[in-house]
Design a protein around this motif. Sequence first.
Motif, PDB file in Angstrom:
ATOM      1  N   GLY A 125       0.900  -1.146   0.113  1.00  9.86           N
ATOM      2  CA  GLY A 125      -0.055  -0.053  -0.042  1.00  9.86           C
ATOM      3  C   GLY A 125       0.662   1.359  -0.201  1.00  9.86           C
ATOM      4  N   ALA A 126       2.150   1.161  -0.600  1.00 11.95           N
ATOM      5  CA  ALA A 126       2.837   2.379  -0.316  1.00 11.95           C
ATOM      6  C   ALA A 126       3.199   2.916  -1.482  1.00 11.95           C
ATOM      7  CB  ALA A 126       4.357   1.936   0.182  1.00 11.95           C
ATOM      8  N   LEU A 127       2.310   2.795  -2.695  1.00 13.01           N
ATOM      9  CA  LEU A 127       2.698   3.421  -3.855  1.00 13.01           C
ATOM     10  C   LEU A 127       1.413   4.256  -4.159  1.00 13.01           C
ATOM     11  CD1 LEU A 127       4.166   1.041  -6.618  1.00 13.01           C
ATOM     12  CD2 LEU A 127       5.174   2.796  -4.823  1.00 13.01           C
ATOM     13  N   GLY A 128       1.307   5.548  -4.927  1.00 11.84           N
ATOM     14  CA  GLY A 128       0.132   6.250  -5.091  1.00 11.84           C
ATOM     15  C   GLY A 128       0.331   7.594  -5.360  1.00 11.84           C
ATOM     16  N   PRO A 129      -0.620   8.470  -5.534  1.00 10.36           N
ATOM     17  CA  PRO A 129      -0.331   9.888  -5.951  1.00 10.36           C
ATOM     18  C   PRO A 129       0.369  10.638  -4.776  1.00 10.36           C
ATOM     19  CG  PRO A 129      -2.597   9.341  -6.236  1.00 10.36           C
ATOM     20  CD  PRO A 129      -2.183   8.050  -5.500  1.00 10.36           C
ATOM     21  N   ARG A 130       0.162  10.393  -3.518  1.00  8.42           N
ATOM     22  CA  ARG A 130       0.703  10.959  -2.318  1.00  8.42           C
ATOM     23  C   ARG A 130       2.282  10.465  -2.237  1.00  8.42           C
ATOM     24  NH1 ARG A 130      -4.319  11.044   0.489  1.00  8.42           N
ATOM     25  NH2 ARG A 130      -3.910   8.995   1.353  1.00  8.42           N
ATOM     26  N   SER A 131       2.589   9.348  -2.809  1.00  9.83           N
ATOM     27  CA  SER A 131       3.905   8.705  -2.662  1.00  9.83           C
ATOM     28  C   SER A 131       5.064   9.190  -3.677  1.00  9.83           C
ATOM     29  CB  SER A 131       3.826   7.158  -2.920  1.00  9.83           C
ATOM     30  OG  SER A 131       3.041   6.723  -1.927  1.00  9.83           O
ATOM     31  N   THR A 132       6.240   8.868  -2.977  1.00  9.46           N
ATOM     32  CA  THR A 132       7.456   9.391  -3.903  1.00  9.46           C
ATOM     33  C   THR A 132       8.494   8.202  -3.845  1.00  9.46           C
ATOM     34  OG1 THR A 132       7.085  12.015  -3.847  1.00  9.46           O
ATOM     35  CG2 THR A 132       9.381  10.860  -4.318  1.00  9.46           C
ATOM     36  N   ALA A 133       8.932   7.949  -5.007  1.00  3.50           N
ATOM     37  CA  ALA A 133       9.798   6.883  -5.018  1.00  3.50           C
ATOM     38  C   ALA A 133      11.147   7.496  -5.374  1.00  3.50           C
ATOM     39  CB  ALA A 133       9.821   5.838  -5.986  1.00  3.50           C
ATOM     40  N   VAL A 134      12.267   7.754  -4.246  1.00  2.00           N
ATOM     41  CA  VAL A 134      13.600   8.458  -4.646  1.00  2.00           C
ATOM     42  C   VAL A 134      14.348   7.446  -5.221  1.00  2.00           C
ATOM     43  CG1 VAL A 134      15.122   9.803  -3.337  1.00  2.00           C
ATOM     44  CG2 VAL A 134      12.888   9.772  -2.281  1.00  2.00           C
ATOM     45  N   HIS A 135      15.059   8.062  -6.206  1.00  2.00           N
ATOM     46  CA  HIS A 135      16.134   7.574  -7.031  1.00  2.00           C
ATOM     47  C   HIS A 135      15.449   6.640  -8.113  1.00  2.00           C
ATOM     48  CE1 HIS A 135      19.187   9.132  -4.413  1.00  2.00           C
ATOM     49  NE2 HIS A 135      18.827   8.348  -3.389  1.00  2.00           N
ATOM     50  N   ALA A 136      14.999   5.516  -7.820  1.00  2.00           N
ATOM     51  CA  ALA A 136      14.231   4.547  -8.731  1.00  2.00           C
ATOM     52  C   ALA A 136      15.285   4.524  -9.911  1.00  2.00           C
ATOM     53  CB  ALA A 136      13.001   5.350  -9.279  1.00  2.00           C
ATOM     54  N   THR A 137      16.498   3.926  -9.663  1.00  2.00           N
ATOM     55  CA  THR A 137      17.485   3.945 -10.650  1.00  2.00           C
ATOM     56  C   THR A 137      17.538   2.566 -11.358  1.00  2.00           C
ATOM     57  OG1 THR A 137      18.930   5.142  -9.176  1.00  2.00           O
ATOM     58  CG2 THR A 137      20.259   4.225 -10.988  1.00  2.00           C
ATOM     59  N   HIS A 138      17.390   1.418 -10.546  1.00  2.00           N
ATOM     60  CA  HIS A 138      17.614   0.191 -11.281  1.00  2.00           C
ATOM     61  C   HIS A 138      16.158  -0.525 -11.285  1.00  2.00           C
ATOM     62  CE1 HIS A 138      21.884   0.926 -11.484  1.00  2.00           C
ATOM     63  NE2 HIS A 138      21.696   1.164 -10.206  1.00  2.00           N
ATOM     64  N   LEU A 139      15.400  -0.012 -12.368  1.00  2.00           N
ATOM     65  CA  LEU A 139      13.975  -0.705 -12.518  1.00  2.00           C
ATOM     66  C   LEU A 139      13.752  -1.744 -13.578  1.00  2.00           C
ATOM     67  CD1 LEU A 139      11.906   2.693 -12.223  1.00  2.00           C
ATOM     68  CD2 LEU A 139      12.920   1.121 -10.265  1.00  2.00           C
ATOM     69  N   SER A 140      12.843  -2.613 -13.077  1.00  2.00           N
ATOM     70  CA  SER A 140      12.231  -3.418 -14.446  1.00  2.00           C
ATOM     71  C   SER A 140      11.375  -2.711 -15.027  1.00  2.00           C
ATOM     72  CB  SER A 140      11.849  -4.907 -13.774  1.00  2.00           C
ATOM     73  OG  SER A 140      10.648  -4.458 -12.922  1.00  2.00           O
ATOM     74  N   GLU A 141      10.747  -3.387 -16.164  1.00  2.00           N
ATOM     75  CA  GLU A 141       9.667  -2.940 -16.842  1.00  2.00           C
ATOM     76  C   GLU A 141       8.382  -2.902 -16.130  1.00  2.00           C
ATOM     77  OE1 GLU A 141       8.154  -4.173 -21.193  1.00  2.00           O
ATOM     78  OE2 GLU A 141      10.089  -4.226 -21.050  1.00  2.00           O
ATOM     79  N   VAL A 142       8.145  -3.995 -15.342  1.00  2.00           N
ATOM     80  CA  VAL A 142       6.777  -4.140 -14.333  1.00  2.00           C
ATOM     81  C   VAL A 142       7.221  -2.827 -13.277  1.00  2.00           C
ATOM     82  CG1 VAL A 142       5.993  -5.427 -12.669  1.00  2.00           C
ATOM     83  CG2 VAL A 142       6.922  -6.540 -14.747  1.00  2.00           C
ATOM     84  N   ASP A 143       8.395  -2.774 -12.744  1.00  2.00           N
ATOM     85  CA  ASP A 143       8.417  -1.519 -11.757  1.00  2.00           C
ATOM     86  C   ASP A 143       8.081  -0.243 -12.399  1.00  2.00           C
ATOM     87  OD1 ASP A 143       9.765  -3.447 -10.093  1.00  2.00           O
ATOM     88  OD2 ASP A 143      11.593  -2.863 -10.521  1.00  2.00           O
ATOM     89  N   VAL A 144       8.348  -0.181 -13.703  1.00  2.00           N
ATOM     90  CA  VAL A 144       8.091   1.222 -14.132  1.00  2.00           C
ATOM     91  C   VAL A 144       6.407   1.469 -14.512  1.00  2.00           C
ATOM     92  CG1 VAL A 144       8.111   2.370 -16.676  1.00  2.00           C
ATOM     93  CG2 VAL A 144      10.327   1.438 -15.555  1.00  2.00           C
ATOM     94  N   HIS A 145       6.027   0.237 -15.008  1.00  2.00           N
ATOM     95  CA  HIS A 145       4.313   0.206 -14.806  1.00  2.00           C
ATOM     96  C   HIS A 145       3.743   0.678 -13.488  1.00  2.00           C
ATOM     97  CE1 HIS A 145       5.133  -1.409 -19.050  1.00  2.00           C
ATOM     98  NE2 HIS A 145       3.805  -0.786 -19.283  1.00  2.00           N
ATOM     99  N   LEU A 146       4.289  -0.136 -12.495  1.00  2.00           N
ATOM    100  CA  LEU A 146       3.566  -0.006 -11.194  1.00  2.00           C
ATOM    101  C   LEU A 146       3.728   1.364 -10.705  1.00  2.00           C
ATOM    102  CD1 LEU A 146       4.798  -3.056  -9.324  1.00  2.00           C
ATOM    103  CD2 LEU A 146       2.226  -2.827  -9.938  1.00  2.00           C
ATOM    104  N   LEU A 147       4.752   1.870 -10.956  1.00  2.00           N
ATOM    105  CA  LEU A 147       5.113   3.369 -10.384  1.00  2.00           C
ATOM    106  C   LEU A 147       4.204   4.208 -11.341  1.00  2.00           C
ATOM    107  CD1 LEU A 147       9.036   3.369  -9.818  1.00  2.00           C
ATOM    108  CD2 LEU A 147       7.128   3.807  -8.140  1.00  2.00           C
ATOM    109  N   GLY A 148       4.180   4.325 -12.617  1.00  2.00           N
ATOM    110  CA  GLY A 148       3.348   5.154 -13.524  1.00  2.00           C
ATOM    111  C   GLY A 148       2.086   5.169 -13.368  1.00  2.00           C
ATOM    112  N   HIS A 149       1.378   4.037 -13.361  1.00  2.00           N
ATOM    113  CA  HIS A 149       0.064   3.899 -13.156  1.00  2.00           C
ATOM    114  C   HIS A 149      -0.398   4.083 -11.937  1.00  2.00           C
ATOM    115  CE1 HIS A 149       0.293   0.658 -16.864  1.00  2.00           C
ATOM    116  NE2 HIS A 149       0.670   2.077 -17.237  1.00  2.00           N
TER     117      HIS A 149
END
Length: 439
Positions: free
Chosen positions: A256-280
Amino acid sequence: MTTYWCEHAWLPDGLAQSMLIEVEGERIARIGQGAQGSAERLAGLTIPGLANAHSHAFHRALRGHTQAGKGDFWTWRDQMYSIAATLDPESYLNLARAVYAEMALAGVTCVGEFHYLHHGPGGVPYQDPNEMGHALVRAARDAGLRITLLDTCYLTGGVGTALAGAQLRFGDGTAEQWAVRAEGLAAAYTGQHDVEIGAAVHSVRAVPPEQMHVVSEFSHRHAAPLHAHVSEQRAENDACVRMYSATPVQLLHEHGALGPRSTAVHATHLSEVDVHLLGHSRTAVCMCPTTERDLADGIGPARTLFEHGSPITLGSDSHAVIDLFEEARAVELNERLASEKRGHWPAAELLAAATSAGHASLGFPDAGMLVPGAWADLVSVRTDSVRTAGTAGAEAVVFAATAADVHSVVSGGRRIVEDGRHVLGNTGQALAEAIGALR
Ligand SMILES: [Zn+2]
């Protein structure tokens, strides 16, 4: 009421000349074109106040000391712990006040302080368990910045290992005990609109997944920002996948830690799934390029994240440099190095990352824009310096200016920088004294 006359101003629909900005209290009351008359003159280009979305104030003491020799993130971290071991509430107040004054001189009007140095040596709580947090709030107020204090949950020294050494000062034992202390901090600032109390999961290294939901729930209960360091290092990803069969982003998503109030700091080494989870999920991503290059972290996929729906924000993090113009252009220049192509980011989008998107990620959606009703944060940049002479538009600040070109800062209606000097006095001397006292 104070009226400022801007030679040039960066408004939501672009650059405008000869603008009058009326300020009432902490807010912008009116904006319109007009002659200077009796208004206070702001020469050059006036932009909204900058948001430094990721800061660890005490890391400033490492500048110029950790750049020598070889090593990596992990050897740098050992040096950082040795500074963490020396601070107390008084020395931290002095250091943070000087660091925030340095930020003010660079045009920052709100700082997101990712705060984990909670307790005394050995992890023994101070009489008021939030004494270190109170020192940071006081430091920001003295320097004239708003602060979002991201109270950080930090329970383990690595994936599956106990805290040790200086890390003991970061720990509250369990997430529930962290929440009790964080609730006390939030209660102390209820109704004080220049301070926002947010939450942070330090990283998957420091918070076991089964306890993350406690931090997420604090954020949801208070409608407050929730930040986390994410995938800064490949070793962090490897340990996480080995232990939990999931990436750090997947773990944050599951708890439950992702969403419009959340910020991922750095997000340097991501998988394609990670990018979708953060973006969506509309999770913001805070890029800290001057720290990431100093620590040899790598280059994160900023443009791809943005195109998938993640607002991009900027932070000076370890304060190897405090210059958000440098952070902004580094986002574009890093992509050029990685892709061997130019022109990924229009300057206006990078300026939005440094202003409106950053403030929103810190719980101040009504800041970072020159519009009536917004916080009266006005940052004026010289356009006649040796760096900026002959430049124009948003490109002038993003690709030519440095923090040294900021000559005037109004923060929440209060003038805190005038003619390149902070109202508190000599910031260089204050920094030297505060850092000297630690060594
Ligand atoms: Zn950080």
